[in-house]
Design a protein around this motif. Structure first.
Motif, PDB file in Angstrom:
ATOM      1  N   UNK A   1      63.348  41.709  28.597  1.00 55.66           N
ATOM      2  CA  UNK A   1      63.212  40.174  28.162  1.00 55.66           C
ATOM      3  C   UNK A   1      61.708  40.107  27.732  1.00 55.66           C
ATOM      4  N   UNK A   2      61.237  39.361  26.530  1.00 54.49           N
ATOM      5  CA  UNK A   2      59.957  39.134  26.296  1.00 54.49           C
ATOM      6  C   UNK A   2      59.818  37.490  26.506  1.00 54.49           C
ATOM      7  N   UNK A   3      58.485  37.160  26.153  1.00 53.56           N
ATOM      8  CA  UNK A   3      58.228  35.869  26.245  1.00 53.56           C
ATOM      9  C   UNK A   3      58.584  35.132  25.004  1.00 53.56           C
ATOM     10  N   UNK A   4      59.060  35.834  23.877  1.00 52.17           N
ATOM     11  CA  UNK A   4      59.624  35.231  22.703  1.00 52.17           C
ATOM     12  C   UNK A   4      61.021  34.907  22.916  1.00 52.17           C
ATOM     13  N   UNK A   5      61.647  35.140  23.972  1.00 49.17           N
ATOM     14  CA  UNK A   5      62.971  34.809  24.294  1.00 49.17           C
ATOM     15  C   UNK A   5      62.785  33.568  25.164  1.00 49.17           C
ATOM     16  N   UNK A   6      63.655  32.386  24.662  1.00 42.91           N
ATOM     17  CA  UNK A   6      63.146  31.038  25.382  1.00 42.91           C
ATOM     18  C   UNK A   6      64.324  30.940  26.241  1.00 42.91           C
ATOM     19  N   UNK A   7      64.014  30.547  27.478  1.00 42.49           N
ATOM     20  CA  UNK A   7      64.977  30.019  28.723  1.00 42.49           C
ATOM     21  C   UNK A   7      64.713  28.575  29.005  1.00 42.49           C
ATOM     22  N   UNK A   8      65.855  27.866  29.143  1.00 39.73           N
ATOM     23  CA  UNK A   8      65.839  26.480  29.282  1.00 39.73           C
ATOM     24  C   UNK A   8      64.831  25.833  30.350  1.00 39.73           C
ATOM     25  N   UNK A   9      64.443  26.605  31.311  1.00 39.23           N
ATOM     26  CA  UNK A   9      63.710  26.221  32.406  1.00 39.23           C
ATOM     27  C   UNK A   9      62.266  26.577  32.469  1.00 39.23           C
ATOM     28  N   UNK A  10      61.853  26.876  30.952  1.00 39.24           N
ATOM     29  CA  UNK A  10      60.373  27.356  30.826  1.00 39.24           C
ATOM     30  C   UNK A  10      59.652  26.362  30.109  1.00 39.24           C
ATOM     31  N   UNK A  11      58.523  26.470  30.083  1.00 46.14           N
ATOM     32  CA  UNK A  11      57.436  25.420  29.398  1.00 46.14           C
ATOM     33  C   UNK A  11      57.587  25.769  27.687  1.00 46.14           C
ATOM     34  N   UNK A  12      57.957  27.295  27.686  1.00 43.71           N
ATOM     35  CA  UNK A  12      57.911  27.682  26.168  1.00 43.71           C
ATOM     36  C   UNK A  12      59.161  26.900  25.550  1.00 43.71           C
ATOM     37  N   UNK A  13      60.031  26.901  26.263  1.00 41.66           N
ATOM     38  CA  UNK A  13      61.499  26.321  25.810  1.00 41.66           C
ATOM     39  C   UNK A  13      61.278  24.910  25.497  1.00 41.66           C
ATOM     40  N   UNK A  14      60.479  24.135  26.291  1.00 38.52           N
ATOM     41  CA  UNK A  14      60.337  22.711  26.317  1.00 38.52           C
ATOM     42  C   UNK A  14      59.592  22.490  25.142  1.00 38.52           C
ATOM     43  N   UNK A  15      58.707  23.402  24.971  1.00 40.15           N
ATOM     44  CA  UNK A  15      57.642  23.132  23.940  1.00 40.15           C
ATOM     45  C   UNK A  15      58.276  23.038  22.386  1.00 40.15           C
ATOM     46  N   UNK A  16      59.084  24.720  22.460  1.00 39.50           N
ATOM     47  CA  UNK A  16      59.899  24.919  21.142  1.00 39.50           C
ATOM     48  C   UNK A  16      60.907  23.746  21.040  1.00 39.50           C
ATOM     49  N   UNK A  17      61.640  22.968  21.987  1.00 44.49           N
ATOM     50  CA  UNK A  17      62.429  21.961  21.738  1.00 44.49           C
ATOM     51  C   UNK A  17      61.731  20.902  21.078  1.00 44.49           C
ATOM     52  N   UNK A  18      60.601  20.583  21.431  1.00 41.45           N
ATOM     53  CA  UNK A  18      59.882  19.361  20.909  1.00 41.45           C
ATOM     54  C   UNK A  18      59.701  19.591  19.312  1.00 41.45           C
ATOM     55  N   UNK A  19      59.241  21.074  19.301  1.00 35.40           N
ATOM     56  CA  UNK A  19      58.767  21.326  17.754  1.00 35.40           C
ATOM     57  C   UNK A  19      60.079  21.321  16.941  1.00 35.40           C
ATOM     58  N   UNK A  20      61.155  21.874  17.408  1.00 38.51           N
ATOM     59  CA  UNK A  20      62.357  21.781  16.641  1.00 38.51           C
ATOM     60  C   UNK A  20      62.878  20.280  16.414  1.00 38.51           C
TER      61      UNK A  20
END
Length: 442
Positions: A1-20
């Motif tokens: 798994x790489x950082x480009x795969x977003x998991x719901x409990x990560x900061x990356x996921x929350x950031x991507x959700x806002x961008x979406x």
């Protein structure tokens, strides 16, 4: 798994959700109103956020122990399939989809699942060592002159090939030389386009249209006037395809037969021939009533007459896609097309004779082979909407080697493959008995 795969409990996921949410705030609710079913499927799997649900994707690897499959998994029950016998005795298996959606069933008086229309999936058909050999071949030996790549149109590439030049630059950054655009050394340059790229709707090839196609002028495309000198280390990730055998002219989407047949690597030829000859074709096409052309079905002779003489090596990066298309440049429209997956996994879509049918999604992993055969399957719409990040299998990593020297030698390949899928697809251009060099009556 790489950082480009977003998991719901990560900061990356929350950031991507806002961008979406921001990006889709003003999106029309009926934006998908005019999408064809194939286009809707492409959009579904291309989506970066939320990550696509693969539960509807046929994943034949799940029939085995799936503990090593990683983050991305489909379902073995997503699509109905049938196991068909192989002539080999090494435990390898083959599967077919009994009825591609929207394709008229070829055997109305036969049980539905006895005679499929021609799509064969061979999971893990290519051994782990052979996969490594084909990766090395495609990058170090094949993707260089005399085999054209997409970059040869616009750049004066190193004589040893881009990959071999990158290996030198990787070991010694001082050798990461700038590759010059051809526009700097050519008097013919491409004028900037004033509108969207024009799609080419090529005429289907056939014995009847061969003379017209073969005599149609196919001038080389002019090099771009806007690209800049680029270091080898950046250019290696811009390589998208390398030609195999008969030269495929992308501008007209036809073969340029004036350039001659080219050569096919013996190892690649062996793999493709083994795949075709391992299938019991009578269990696939049987007494077909489909329109196979004036000479009728030719599947009975494929063991002897199948000959791979053209193809493309595709180099996909994680964000690359191959949109829905039909392969209709080959004069023979029925013989097997063999496609081999290497590196990261991908979602493969196959539909019917138009985009108006919902396609079947299949997860293809490194080592899988797919065969498209017969008149309906060979001219079916298909595409690759998604490369699955972080799906490089363990045997394509340097840690798989016990020998330290071999591990070091493989490290550049692992580095490149970590974000890449390589697809080698090979076709037979001419039907049995057709001589492209014969003089024909006007």
């Amino acid at each position: 798994m790489t950082s480009s795969i977003l998991l719901p409990d990560t900061k990356e996921y929350r950031k991507a959700h806002k961008q979406y949410l921001k990006a889709t705030k003003n999106r029309p609710k009926d934006i998908d109103h005019d999408w064809t079913p194939f286009r809707a499927a492409e959009k579904k799997f291309k989506a970066r956020f939320p990550p696509p649900d693969l539960s509807s994707v046929l994943d034949l690897a799940c029939l085995r122990d799936n503990s090593q499959l990683g983050y991305w998994k489909g379902s073995p029950d997503a699509v109905e399939f049938v196991q068909i016998p192989l002539k080999t005795e090494d435990g390898r298996k083959a599967y077919t989809i009994p009825q591609i959606p929207g394709t008229p069933h070829l055997f109305a008086d036969q049980p539905k699942f006895k005679h499929p229309p021609g799509l064969i999936v061979l999971p893990s058909f290519v051994s782990e060592q052979k996969q490594r050999d084909l990766v090395k071949w495609s990058l170090a030996e094949h993707a260089k002159q005399p085999n054209d790549t997409n970059l040869d149109i616009h750049y004066v590439l190193p004589k040893e090939g881009l990959w071999n030049a990158w290996l030198k630059a990787r070991d010694n950054p001082e050798q990461d030389a700038l590759v010059l655009p051809k526009a700097l050394v050519s008097e013919v340059v491409e004028k900037p386009s004033s509108g969207p790229r024009q799609l080419v709707n090529n005429e289907p090839a056939s014995p009847e249209t061969f003379d017209t196609i073969s005599t149609t002028p196919k001038p080389p495309p002019p090099p771009s006037s806007t690209i800049q000198p680029t270091p080898v280390s950046s250019l290696i990730y811009k390589m998208r395809w390398a030609n195999i055998g008969w030269f495929y002219h992308w501008g007209t989407k036809q073969y340029d037969f004036s350039k001659g047949p080219g050569t096919i690597d013996d190892e690649l030829r062996s793999v493709c021939h083994e795949a075709v000859r391992s299938v019991q074709w009578k269990d696939v096409h049987g007494p077909s009533s489909a329109d196979w052309g004036p000479n009728g079905p030719d599947w009975e002779t494929w063991d002897e007459t199948y000959e791979c003489d053209a193809g493309i090596v595709n180099f996909y990066q994680e964000k690359d896609t191959l949109m829905a298309h039909v392969d209709r440049s080959e004069v023979c429209a029925t013989s097997p097309l063999v496609s081999i997956s290497l590196g990261n996994a991908a979602v493969f879509l196959i539909g019917s004779l138009t985009r108006d049918t919902e396609p079947i999604p299949i997860l293809l992993r490194s080592g899988d082979a797919v065969i498209m055969s017969g008149p309906s399957c060979r001219r079916a719409y298909h595409g690759v909407p998604r490369i699955l990040e972080g799906s490089l299998p363990p045997h394509l990593k340097s840690s798989a080697f016990e020998d330290d020297a071999l591990a070091r030698e493989w490290q550049p390949y692992e580095e490149y493959l970590s974000t890449t899928r390589i697809n080698v697809n090979v076709r037979q251009v001419f039907p049995k008995g057709f001589d492209p060099f014969a003089k024909r009556s006007p």
